[in-house]
Design a protein around this motif. Structure first.
Motif, PDB file in Angstrom:
ATOM      1  N   LEU A   9     -15.227  -0.723  -2.332  1.00 56.54           N
ATOM      2  CA  LEU A   9     -14.415  -1.823  -2.844  1.00 56.54           C
ATOM      3  C   LEU A   9     -14.867  -3.140  -2.251  1.00 56.54           C
ATOM      4  N   ILE A  33     -14.544  -0.986   2.576  1.00 62.24           N
ATOM      5  CA  ILE A  33     -14.044  -2.208   1.934  1.00 62.24           C
ATOM      6  C   ILE A  33     -14.773  -3.403   2.538  1.00 62.24           C
ATOM      7  N   ALA A 115     -15.437  -0.630  -7.226  1.00 59.23           N
ATOM      8  CA  ALA A 115     -14.316  -1.426  -7.738  1.00 59.23           C
ATOM      9  C   ALA A 115     -14.353  -2.796  -7.076  1.00 59.23           C
ATOM     10  N   ALA A 321      -6.321  -0.177  -7.149  1.00 56.64           N
ATOM     11  CA  ALA A 321      -7.772  -0.051  -7.009  1.00 56.64           C
ATOM     12  C   ALA A 321      -8.118   1.259  -6.305  1.00 56.64           C
TER      13      ALA A 321
END
Length: 415
Positions: A9, A33, A115, A321
């Motif tokens: 992400l 992330i 994502a 997400a």
């Protein structure tokens, strides 16, 4: 050479929206992330918002902007899977979720994300966007840039000021200027109603006896090296200035609080569909945009009244997400929202079937004692105003069976 890194992400923007989304995604199980921020510090606009009034809903206590940001900075440190990159400018986002950044520390880097969450916030509408005639002297500021100069840099802009626009930042800066000894001669508003929260009109203008002129605007700026005066005039029903009724106000500073524009250049690169009513992406109940795997939240999706709503919405986007990455998000069954009488905008613009969806609704004009209709549901609204969000959570049973859209309207109101 362009370095490519694969991550789960990428969150673009580390203001209140981006930080809340990243924390929520990490708590929902996302392991890799990357949180990207073009400024040197986290927090977005919050560090310059030194006034209180933040956190009443989200943290159940009153905080200043820097305190609110600090709460989320502490949350970020609890999740080692979140890699924070400051002073990193995103230059490209593709529909295939390739995010290209540039920074002094790492040069050009391409993140191939499974994502992406867009959380870039807003920018202010400047003088050039509203075409005020006159000279081009020093002393004309947007409200946000003035807030930065005063609260971060410690500069006093002048001694006498006129504020054009009654947006919340403009109202707050009227109070801030007064507290620092600057005489605010007037706040002018083009529309016949304020575009800020009622509490800000009371606390920032009425409590300090600052006059608010509704249905007025600035028609000219005078001065060579520095602003010397502005010409103000009332406007007619078509918002055209009535020049013969105009008069001058001596001042050395003009502050513009004339609207915010969602920062969506990157969204357009990713082929995300934008809503003309909000200026932000079209999103569904999960804050998923029209481009596969790309989500949007916070002020880049639509302009919010309070930061607590930004955090709540962005946390939901982070959770969704995470669900998308697990393959659990079904985004194929939705109903479009249709704006009816006295509705300027509704977010989300697509409501997922079988899903309870909180809606953020803006009225087109103020009225009293109206009845809000959302599909087959309804709610009484004592007062509605374009400057304040109407909240309504639409339930699955209130959605139409086969019409193809959900109509939102305000009926039976009094002007």
């Amino acid at each position: 050479m362009l370095k490519t890194k694969e991550v789960d992400l990428v969150v673009v923007g580390a203001g209140p929206a981006g930080m809340a989304a990243a924390v929520a995604a990490a708590e929902a199980g996302v392991e890799e992330i990357v949180l990207l921020e073009r400024q040197a510090e986290l927090g977005g606009i919050l560090p310059q918002c030194i006034h209180n009034g933040f956190g009443l809903r989200f943290f159940k206590e009153e905080l200043t902007g820097p305190e609110y940001a600090h709460r989320f900075m502490l949350e970020l440190t609890k999740h080692p899977g979140i890699k924070v990159k400051t002073a990193a400018m995103v230059v490209t986002i593709t529909p295939e979720r390739q995010v290209v950044t540039t920074s002094a520390a790492e040069g050009l880097v391409c993140y191939q994300a499974r994502a992406v969450i867009l959380a870039m916030g807003c920018r202010e509408r400047p003088r050039g966007a509203i075409n005020i005639p006159g000279t081009r002297p020093a002393g004309v500021y947007t409200a946000g840039s003035l807030q930065y100069l005063m609260n971060i840099e410690g500069f006093l802009p002048g001694r006498t000021a006129v504020i054009l626009g009654s947006g919340d930042i403009g109202l707050i800066m009227a109070r801030r200027l007064t507290l620092e000894g600057v005489q605010v001669k007037a706040v002018l508003e083009l529309m016949p109603y304020s575009n800020g929260l009622s509490r800000n009109v009371v606390q920032c203008l009425e409590d300090f006896q600052i006059p608010l002129y509704l249905s007025h605007t600035v028609t000219a700026i005078y001065g060579e090296k520095r602003v010397e005066k502005v010409r103000m005039a009332p406007v007619d029903a078509n918002l055209k200035p009535v020049e013969e009724k105009g008069f001058d106000l001596d001042c050395d500073t003009l502050v513009l609080s004339v609207g915010l524009i969602p920062e969506n250049e990157l969204s357009l690169q990713a082929d995300v569909e934008l809503d003309p009513a909000t200026g932000g992406p079209v999103v569904d109940s999960f804050y998923h945009t029209t481009t596969e795997g790309i989500f949007a939240c916070g002020n880049v999706a639509h302009v919010h009244d309070v930061v607590d709503d930004v955090s709540t919405e962005s946390a939901l986007a982070g959770q969704m997400a995470a669900a998308y990455l697990r393959g659990e998000l079904k985004t194929d069954r939705w109903l479009a929202v249709k704006a009816g009488r006295n509705i300027r905008s509704v977010v989300p613009q697509r409501i997922m079937v079988g899903q309870a969806t909180p809606l953020y609704i803006r009225a087109a004009f103020p009225e009293k004692n109206a009845l809000l209709h959302v599909g087959q549901g309804e709610s009484k609204q004592r007062v509605v105003s374009p400057g304040e969000t109407i909240y309504y959570t639409v339930k699955p049973e209130e959605l139409p069976a086969a019409d193809g859209f959900v109509e939102v309207s305000l009926e039976g109101g009094e002007g």
